[in-house]
Design a protein around this motif. Structure first.
Motif, PDB file in Angstrom:
ATOM      1  N   UNK A  90       1.938  -0.825 -15.052  1.00  0.00           N
ATOM      2  CA  UNK A  90       1.962  -1.411 -13.714  1.00  0.00           C
ATOM      3  C   UNK A  90       0.559  -1.457 -13.118  1.00  0.00           C
ATOM      4  N   UNK A  91       0.084  -2.643 -12.688  1.00  0.00           N
ATOM      5  CA  UNK A  91      -1.216  -2.719 -12.009  1.00  0.00           C
ATOM      6  C   UNK A  91      -1.194  -1.921 -10.709  1.00  0.00           C
ATOM      7  N   UNK A  92      -2.361  -1.628 -10.188  1.00  0.00           N
ATOM      8  CA  UNK A  92      -2.449  -0.822  -8.969  1.00  0.00           C
ATOM      9  C   UNK A  92      -1.757  -1.542  -7.800  1.00  0.00           C
ATOM     10  N   UNK A  93      -0.709  -0.955  -7.235  1.00  0.00           N
ATOM     11  CA  UNK A  93      -0.006  -1.615  -6.138  1.00  0.00           C
ATOM     12  C   UNK A  93      -0.810  -1.542  -4.831  1.00  0.00           C
ATOM     13  N   UNK A  94      -0.465  -2.397  -3.904  1.00  0.00           N
ATOM     14  CA  UNK A  94      -1.084  -2.337  -2.580  1.00  0.00           C
ATOM     15  C   UNK A  94      -0.796  -0.980  -1.942  1.00  0.00           C
ATOM     16  N   UNK A  95      -1.807  -0.425  -1.305  1.00  0.00           N
ATOM     17  CA  UNK A  95      -1.636   0.856  -0.642  1.00  0.00           C
ATOM     18  C   UNK A  95      -1.892   2.061  -1.514  1.00  0.00           C
ATOM     19  N   UNK A  96      -2.201   1.830  -2.791  1.00  0.00           N
ATOM     20  CA  UNK A  96      -2.487   2.921  -3.726  1.00  0.00           C
ATOM     21  C   UNK A  96      -3.882   2.761  -4.311  1.00  0.00           C
ATOM     22  N   UNK A  97      -4.454   3.880  -4.713  1.00  0.00           N
ATOM     23  CA  UNK A  97      -5.711   3.883  -5.423  1.00  0.00           C
ATOM     24  C   UNK A  97      -5.563   4.669  -6.704  1.00  0.00           C
ATOM     25  N   UNK A  98      -6.579   4.645  -7.574  1.00  0.00           N
ATOM     26  CA  UNK A  98      -6.509   5.408  -8.827  1.00  0.00           C
ATOM     27  C   UNK A  98      -6.281   6.889  -8.557  1.00  0.00           C
ATOM     28  N   UNK A  99      -5.433   7.499  -9.360  1.00  0.00           N
ATOM     29  CA  UNK A  99      -5.135   8.913  -9.221  1.00  0.00           C
ATOM     30  C   UNK A  99      -6.077   9.767 -10.046  1.00  0.00           C
ATOM     31  N   UNK A 100      -5.768  11.061 -10.165  1.00  0.00           N
ATOM     32  CA  UNK A 100      -6.615  11.982 -10.916  1.00  0.00           C
ATOM     33  C   UNK A 100      -6.550  11.722 -12.416  1.00  0.00           C
ATOM     34  N   UNK A 101      -7.504  12.294 -13.128  1.00  0.00           N
ATOM     35  CA  UNK A 101      -7.549  12.135 -14.577  1.00  0.00           C
ATOM     36  C   UNK A 101      -6.340  12.787 -15.243  1.00  0.00           C
ATOM     37  N   UNK A 102      -5.917  12.195 -16.326  1.00  0.00           N
ATOM     38  CA  UNK A 102      -4.875  12.761 -17.167  1.00  0.00           C
ATOM     39  C   UNK A 102      -5.569  13.432 -18.344  1.00  0.00           C
TER      40      UNK A 102
END
Length: 260
Positions: A90-102
């Motif tokens: 899923x591409x980055x949705x509106x209202x979200x940013x990249x999360x922490x590293x896995x």
């Protein structure tokens, strides 16, 4: 804003966030295996009494390379997906940013079968030799192709989505097994349904009513992809929004062609 919200926002590499992203299905695995198995497909299902996959399963039919298409990624009518798993995520949705590293892979990555196998080998080091052999045979019979991961965050929740690509029959079995285990043991709280996707199921981790942070996991099977979503955030979790993201992800993977 609460202290727990500030912590979630200000420390993307916190131990809690890292555990979230590495633990898809880990609660189930811990109960079954009794040890921490790290990342990879083995986290989702392993039973000491289970036999390794049958020869028929191991020899599952593989499809020829996809013909030229206007879309560089998607799903064939038989359920096998083609193209990069990063494109299928899923591409980055509106209202979200990249999360922490896995782990060591960042927050947007595709892992090869060799990378995943190397991690399994490292994680099996503390496991008794007999169990190591069983787990390795189990892993080999899955015919793992790759895994994709992407993480997302907003002010109150951190999410991770993993796509595990391997043998279709085993994908279905793992998803069903996780649903039964999570629903029948009484260890987990029942999560919301995912409209339009009866194969998907969500459950919440054990937590006291007053816990400031809550956690939910969802699993679904889509052809040769096992989809695992993990979400952690300030209680109460925005379950409807999390389910909406999972629905978007599953719709993207729908056969016979994934949407752009």
């Amino acid at each position: 804003m609460s202290d727990s919200t500030e912590t979630l926002q200000s420390d993307p590499s916190s131990g809690t966030s890292r555990r979230l992203l590495r633990a898809g299905g880990a609660t189930v695995a811990a109960a079954l295996v009794g040890v921490g198995i790290g990342v990879g497909i083995v986290e989702v299902r392993f039973d000491d009494t289970a036999t390794t996959a049958t020869a028929a399963t191991a020899a599952a039919v593989t499809s020829p390379s996809p013909a030229a298409s206007t879309t560089p990624f998607g799903a064939k009518s038989n359920g096998n997906h083609f193209g990069s798993l990063r494109d299928l995520l899923l591409p980055m949705p509106d209202g979200y940013g990249p999360g922490p590293d896995d782990g060591n892979y960042g927050n947007d990555a595709e892992l090869t079968a060799d990378q995943l196998s190397a991690e399994i080998d490292d994680d099996l080091v503390p496991v008794p030799k007999e169990q190591q052999d069983k787990l390795r045979r189990f892993w080999e019979d899955l015919h793992v192709k790759a895994a994709g991961v992407r993480t997302y965050r907003n002010q109150t929740v951190v999410l991770g989505i993993r796509l595990h690509q391997f043998n279709q029959q085993e994908v279905q079995k793992m998803n069903e097994y996780t649903a039964v285990f999570a629903g029948d043991t009484g260890l987990f709280r029942l999560g919301p349904a995912v409209p339009g996707h009866p194969e998907a199921h969500c459950y919440l981790m054990p937590a006291p009513p007053s816990a400031p942070i809550d956690r939910m996991e969802c699993s679904a099977a889509e052809g040769d992809l096992l989809v695992v979503l993990t979400a952690e955030g300030v209680a109460p979790l925005p379950k409807d929004k999390i389910v909406n993201l999972l629905t978007q992800q599953l719709d993207r993977l729908a056969r016979p062609g994934a949407s752009a």
